[in-house]
Scaffold this motif. Structure first.
Motif, short mmCIF file in Angstrom:
data_model
loop_
_atom_site.label_atom_id
_atom_site.label_comp_id
_atom_site.label_asym_id
_atom_site.label_seq_id
_atom_site.Cartn_x
_atom_site.Cartn_y
_atom_site.Cartn_z
N LYS A 889 -10.23 -5.29 3.11
CA LYS A 889 -9.50 -4.24 2.39
C LYS A 889 -10.45 -3.16 1.90
O LYS A 889 -10.14 -1.95 1.97
CB LYS A 889 -8.76 -4.88 1.21
N GLN A 893 -10.39 0.81 2.87
CA GLN A 893 -10.33 1.87 1.87
C GLN A 893 -11.50 2.84 2.02
O GLN A 893 -11.38 4.05 1.76
CB GLN A 893 -10.34 1.25 0.47
N LYS A 896 -10.84 5.55 4.66
CA LYS A 896 -9.77 6.51 4.44
C LYS A 896 -10.35 7.83 3.95
O LYS A 896 -11.32 7.86 3.21
CB LYS A 896 -8.77 5.97 3.41
#
Length: 896
Positions: A889, A893, A896
Motif C-alpha cells: 500500500k 501511494q 501516485k
C-alpha cells in the motif's frame, strides 16, 4: 420409567465418585507395613499370621510377602497382643471350625478375638476383666485344645489358672485353680504353652498347669546357673538356657550344635519326636543346622548355608512349616535384628519385608546430583581459571562434545551411562526429583526415591542406637549436591550400644557409600549431649559438626572447622527437671571452650512439671515479608527472633488437676519473652514454630475436646533494626496476638509447609488420628481474625472469627490413602516456589506434593497446547501478511 431413572442415578453417582481419579498415584505413592514382628505361625495354604510390637495382627502371603489383611489394635497397653494361637481341628458339639487364629490383646480388660484367615473375617470376640487391677501387669495366656487359659502369677507365692472355652468365653470351672510356687521370680520365669517354667540355680522347674494330680512339678538339671532363660519358638514346648534346650513335655535336655548367639526353633513335624532347627549369622551368610531329636543326628537335607545380606541383622526363627518324606523341605519365617521379616526356603531368600520403617527417627530430602552434561557446564562456570582464551577453548570443546553425544545417542551409540543415570538419580529441571534419607530406630538407613518409592540402597548400623526415647538417631546434611563435583555428605549421629559414647556415620546420600574410608563410622571417646551444624562452609564446602559432651566441653568435626564455632551459642534442656542452660563457644589458642551464660528453670520438681516439647524454627526457612499491611495502609512489623524456642511443660496442679505452660525463650540471652498457662489441659501436645507465629494443639480436659492455640508476635509499627537481629541488645518485648480454636479431631502430628524462597503462603499440615493429613491455611489459624473489631475486619486476608475449625474433605492430601498409626510428617522445598514435598510416616509411608498457593509457576495439566500454538501461528502469519499488504500500500501511494 422408574428403571431408567434408577440406572441414570447410578451412572451419575459413579461419575461423581470418579472425580480426580486420574490424579491418583501420579504425584504420590504409598507403602504399607505391619511393624516389627513379635510372633507368627503358618496357617492353611500359603498364609502366615503375624503379630507385631506395634499392636498389629496381619495375614501375609507366603508366596510374595504381601499383606492380605491387617488389623491395627489400640496403640497403648490396651492393644498389646499377648497371644497368637492357631486353632487345630475342632471336636465336640460346642466347638466350631469357623476360626483358625486366636489373638488375645490387653491385660485389663483382655479382648479375645477369633479370626478366619481365609477371608480375614472376625468370627467372635469377648472380653475378660480382672477383679484385682494390680495383677494386670503379670497376666499371661495360653491356648490348648480349643480352650484358653488365663494365668496370673503372684511372684514368690502362687499361680492362679482359669480356663475358658475359646469361642464363647464360657468358664470351665467355677473358681480359679491356685498352685503354690514360692520359688517363682519375675526375672527368671516365663510361660511356654501350658508349662510355667523357672530357672533356679542349676535346674529348671517345670510346672504343668493343666495336668491332673498334685505331682505336676518336674525338675530338670542344666549345666549353667547364671544364663538367661529364653522361650524356644515352635510346635514343641521348649526353653533355652545357654547352649542347652530343655524339652518340657519329655523333661529332657538337648545341647545345641552351634554356639551362641544363634536362634533355635523346635519343629514337631519332622521325625518321630521332632527336630531342632538352628540358625546362625555368619559373614554374608546364615548357617542352618537341623537335628533329629530322636537320633540326635543332623538332617543333611535340611542343613544348609544361605546367602544373607549384610543389611540384615542377626536372625531369629519365628515360625516354620516343614514337610517330611523322601525330600523334606522347610519354610522358615525369620525376624532379623534390624526388624526385617524374611522368608527362607531351600537355602534361598524368597522375600524380605523392611518392617523397621515403622519406627522412623529422622527424615531428610536431599537434592540429586547433576547429569554428566550439566556437570561439565557447572564445572566450566565454576572454574577459577578466568583467562579469555582458555574459556573460549573449553566452550568450543564442550559444544563439540555435546553435539557428538547427541549424534551417538540418536544412532544408538555413545558412552555408557553412569551409575546414577542408570538408577535414574539425576536432578530434574524443577527440583521435584529427590532422594529421601530415612533413619530408623533399629539403626537402618535407607535411600528412597521420592517419585517411585524404590529403595536405591540400604545400610545397617548394628552398633548404633538413639540417645533416648524422645530423641533417637539424628540425621544432618553437611553438604548438598550443588557443590559439583564434590559429592553430597550426610551424617547419622547416635550412641554406642555398649559404651554409650557418641558414634557418627558419614556417607554419600545419593549412592549410600560410606565416606572417610572404611565403613564410615567414627567412634568417639565421649558421650554426646548436644549437636549442631556449624554455619560456615570450609574449603571443601562442608559444614562441620559441633558436639557438646556431658562435661560441657565442645568438639568440632572435622577439627579444621573449629574456628567457625567461635561466637556461637548452645543450650541444653533437661526434660525431667525442666532446667535449661546456655553456653557461649569461644575459640582461642586453637582450642574450643564453653562459657556458661545463663540458667533457667521452666519446670518444677515439686509439682512434677516436666518438659514435654521443645520446638525451634526450621533452619532453612526464608521469611519473604518482614511486615503485615494493616487496613490504614500502615505496616505492622513481625517479631523475627531467630533464637526463639518454644518450651512446653506439663505438670500436676492440686486445684486444676493438670496444668500446661508454654514459654518462649531466647536461648542466647536466656530471657523468657512470653509465657502462657492452660489450666485443666494436658497432652499430647503438637507444636509448629515458624516465622513470627506459633501454633500448638492440646487436650482440654474441662470440656473434653482438642483445642488449637495460635500466637503471633509483632514488634509494632516501628522496627528496632531492619538489617541485623541481636538478642544481646535488649530488644523490645513483642506485641502478642493469641487465639484458641476448637478442632473436631484428635491431632497426632503437626508440620508447616516450606518453600525455597518463602513467597508462598504458609499452610499447616495436621495428621489426625483417623490416618488423614489435613492441609489448613494459616488464614484460618490467624489469631487476628476479627470477632467485633470493624477496623481489623477491613484488613486484607482476614476471615471473621469462628471458634470451630472446619475439616474440609478436599483439603485432605492423602484422600483415601489412610496412614495407620501416623507418627510424623516431614516437609522440604522443591525447585518450584509453589510446591512443597511431603512425607507422612507411621505404619505406612505416604509421599506427595502440596501447593499451598496453587501451582502459580507451573502450567496446568489440561493446558491446551494445540490451541495456543494454533493461535500464535495464526497471529504470526496474519502479522506477516499484514506487513506485506501495508508495504504494498505504501508503494502504491508513493507512485501516485
Amino acid at each position: 420409567m422408574l428403571k431408567s431413572f434408577v440406572i441414570l442415578s447410578i451412572l451419575a453417582l459413579s461419575l461423581v465418585n470418579g472425580l480426580y481419579e486420574d490424579q491418583i498415584g501420579k504425584f504420590d505413592w504409598k507403602q504399607s507395613f505391619i511393624g516389627i514382628a513379635k510372633s507368627a505361625h503358618f496357617g492353611d495354604g500359603d498364609k502366615i499370621a503375624v503379630t507385631t510390637e506395634e499392636n498389629t495382627f496381619a495375614v501375609l502371603s507366603a508366596k510374595n510377602g504381601e499383606i492380605l489383611s491387617r488389623q491395627v489394635y489400640e496403640s497403648d497397653s490396651r492393644g498389646e497382643i499377648l497371644l497368637l494361637a492357631g486353632n487345630t481341628a475342632a471336636t465336640g458339639s460346642h466347638l466350631t471350625r469357623d476360626y483358625d487364629t486366636i489373638t488375645v490383646s490387653g491385660r485389663n480388660p483382655s479382648i479375645i478375638r477369633g479370626w478366619n484367615a481365609e477371608n480375614s473375617a472376625l468370627e467372635f470376640e469377648w472380653s475378660l476383666n480382672l477383679l484385682n487391677a494390680d495383677a494386670a501387669p503379670n497376666v499371661m495366656w495360653f491356648y490348648n485344645k480349643h480352650f484358653l487359659y488365663h494365668v496370673i502369677p503372684v511372684w514368690g507365692s502362687h499361680v492362679e489358672v482359669a480356663g475358658y472355652i475359646a469361642n464363647s468365653g464360657q468358664s470351665t470351672k467355677q473358681t480359679a485353680t491356685k498352685i503354690t510356687t514360692p520359688w517363682s521370680r519375675k526375672e527368671n520365669c516365663l510361660l511356654v504353652e501350658q508349662y510355667f517354667v523357672c530357672h533356679v540355680k542349676n535346674q529348671v522347674l517345670v510346672l504343668d498347669l493343666i495336668a491332673d494330680g498334685s505331682n505336676n512339678i518336674k525338675t530338670v538339671a542344666v549345666d549353667v546357673s547364671d544364663a538367661q532363660i529364653e522361650r524356644v519358638n515352635g510346635g514343641l514346648a521348649a526353653v533355652r538356657v545357654g547352649n542347652q534346650v530343655v524339652l518340657l513335655a519329655e523333661k529332657t535336655v538337648v545341647k545345641t550344635k552351634m554356639p551362641n548367639p544363634s536362634s533355635v526353633f523346635a519343629e514337631a513335624s519332622l521325625g518321630d519326636n521332632g527336630a531342632l532347627i538352628e540358625i546362625l549369622n555368619e559373614e554374608a551368610n546364615v548357617k542352618i543346622v537341623t537335628t533329629d531329636l530322636q537320633t540326635n543326628k543332623q538332617i543333611e537335607e535340611l542343613s544348609t548355608t544361605a546367602s544373607y545380606p549384610k543389611t540384615l541383622g542377626a536372625p531369629k526363627i519365628l515360625a516354620a512349616k516343614c514337610r517330611s518324606g523322601n525330600q523334606p523341605i522347610c519354610r522358615l519365617l525369620v525376624k532379623s535384628e534390624d526388624g526385617a521379616l524374611v522368608l527362607l526356603q531351600q537355602g534361598k531368600i524368597k522375600w524380605t519385608r523392611e518392617e523397621s520403617l515403622t519406627n522412623i527417627d529422622s527424615v531428610e530430602f536431599v537434592d540429586l546430583t547433576l547429569s554428566d552434561a550439566e556437570g561439565e557446564l557447572e564445572e566450566e562456570l565454576t572454574n577459577k581459571n578466568r583467562d579469555f582464551y582458555g574459556a573460549f577453548v573449553r566452550r568450543i570443546a564442550g559444544q563439540i562434545t555435546h553435539a557428538k553425544n547427541i549424534f551417538l545417542h540418536v544412532v544408538g551409540g555413545g558412552p555408557a551411562p553412569s551409575a546414577s543415570q542408570k538408577a535414574g538419580l539425576v536432578r530434574d529441571d524443577f527440583g521435584l526429583h529427590k532422594i529421601i534419607i530415612i533413619v530408623t530406630k533399629t539403626g537402618k538407613v535407607y535411600g528412597v526415591d521420592n517419585l517411585s518409592g524404590k529403595f536405591h540402597w540400604i545400610k545397617y548400623l548394628p552398633h548404633m542406637q538413639g540417645f533416648n526415647e524422645e530423641q533417637g538417631l539424628q540425621l544432618l546434611v553437611q553438604r548438598t549436591s550443588k557443590y559439583y563435583p564434590l559429592p553430597a555428605q550426610c551424617a547419622v549421629i547416635g550412641k554406642d550400644k555398649t559404651t554409650g559414647n557418641g558414634v557418627i556415620f558419614q556417607f554419600n546420600p545419593i549412592t549410600g557409600q560410606s565416606l572417610n574410608g572404611g565403613d564410615g563410622v567414627t567412634k568417639l571417646t565421649y558421650p554426646i549431649q548436644q549437636i549442631a551444624l556449624l554455619p560456615k562452609l570450609n574449603e571443601d564446602s562442608l559444614k562441620g559438626l559441633l558436639l557438646l559432651d556431658n562435661n560441657n566441653h565442645v568438639h568440632a568435626l572435622p577439627e579444621s572447622t573449629a574456628k567457625f564455632a567461635d561466637g556461637l551459642y548452645l543450650y541444653t534442656a533437661d526434660r525431667n527437671t525442666g532446667a535449661m542452660s546456655g553456653y557461649f563457644v569461644q575459640f582461642s589458642n586453637n582450642k574450643l571452650q564453653t562459657i556458661p551464660t545463663w540458667k533457667l528453670h521452666v519446670g518444677s520438681i515439686a509439682r512434677q512439671q516436666k518438659i514435654i516439647k521443645i520446638a525451634s524454627k526450621n533452619p532453612i526457612e526464608h521469611v519473604h515479608s518482614q511486615g503485615r499491611v494493616l487496613a490504614d495502609r500502615s505496616v505492622l512489623y513481625k517479631y523475627l527472633n531467630p533464637n526463639l524456642v518454644a518450651v512446653v511443660t506439663q505438670g500436676i496442679d492440686p486445684i486444676h488437676k493438670y496444668i500446661l505452660n508454654v514459654h518462649l525463650v531466647d536461648v542466647v540471652s536466656g530471657a523468657i519473652i512470653f509465657s502462657m498457662t492452660h489450666r485443666r489441659a494436658k497432652g499430647p501436645v503438637n507444636i509448629v514454630h515458624s516465622e513470627n507465629w506459633l501454633t500448638y494443639s492440646f487436650y482440654n480436659e474441662k470440656v473434653r475436646r482438642t483445642e488449637i492455640t495460635s500466637i503471633e508476635l509483632y514488634e509494632g509499627k516501628t522496627q528496632a533494626n531492619s538489617t541485623v537481629w541481636s538478642s544481646l541488645g535488649a530488644p523490645p518485648l513483642p506485641l502478642v496476638e493469641r487465639q484458641t480454636y476448637i478442632f473436631p479431631a484428635n491431632v497426632a502430628v503437626m508440620k508447616e509447609t516450606i518453600t525455597e524462597k518463602g513467597i508462598t503462603n504458609k499452610h499447616v499440615l495436621f495428621g489426625i488420628s483417623s490416618g488423614h493429613i489435613l492441609e489448613m491455611s494459616w488464614h484460618l489459624l490467624d489469631p487476628r481474625r476479627p470477632s467485633t473489631n470493624p477496623e481489623r475486619a477491613r484488613e486484607e486476608g482476614l476471615i471473621p472469627y469462628i471458634p470451630e475449625l472446619p475439616i474440609q474433605q478436599d483439603a485432605i492430601v492423602n484422600y483415601n490413602q489412610t496412614i495407620e498409626r501416623l507418627k510424623g510428617i516431614h516437609t522440604a522445598p522443591s525447585g518450584l516456589e509453589s510446591t512443597c514435598l511431603m512425607i507422612g510416616y507411621g505404619l505406612d509411608l505416604f509421599v506427595t506434593r502440596v501447593a499451598p498457593s496453587k501451582t502459580f509457576d507451573l502450567l496446568k495439566e489440561d493446558f491446551d497446547y494445540f490451541l495456543i500454538t494454533a493461535v500464535l501461528t495464526a497471529l504470526i502469519v496474519a502479522s506477516y501478511i499484514t506487513k506485506q499488504l501495508a508495504s504494498r500500500k505504501l508503494i502504491k501511494q508513493a507512485w501516485k
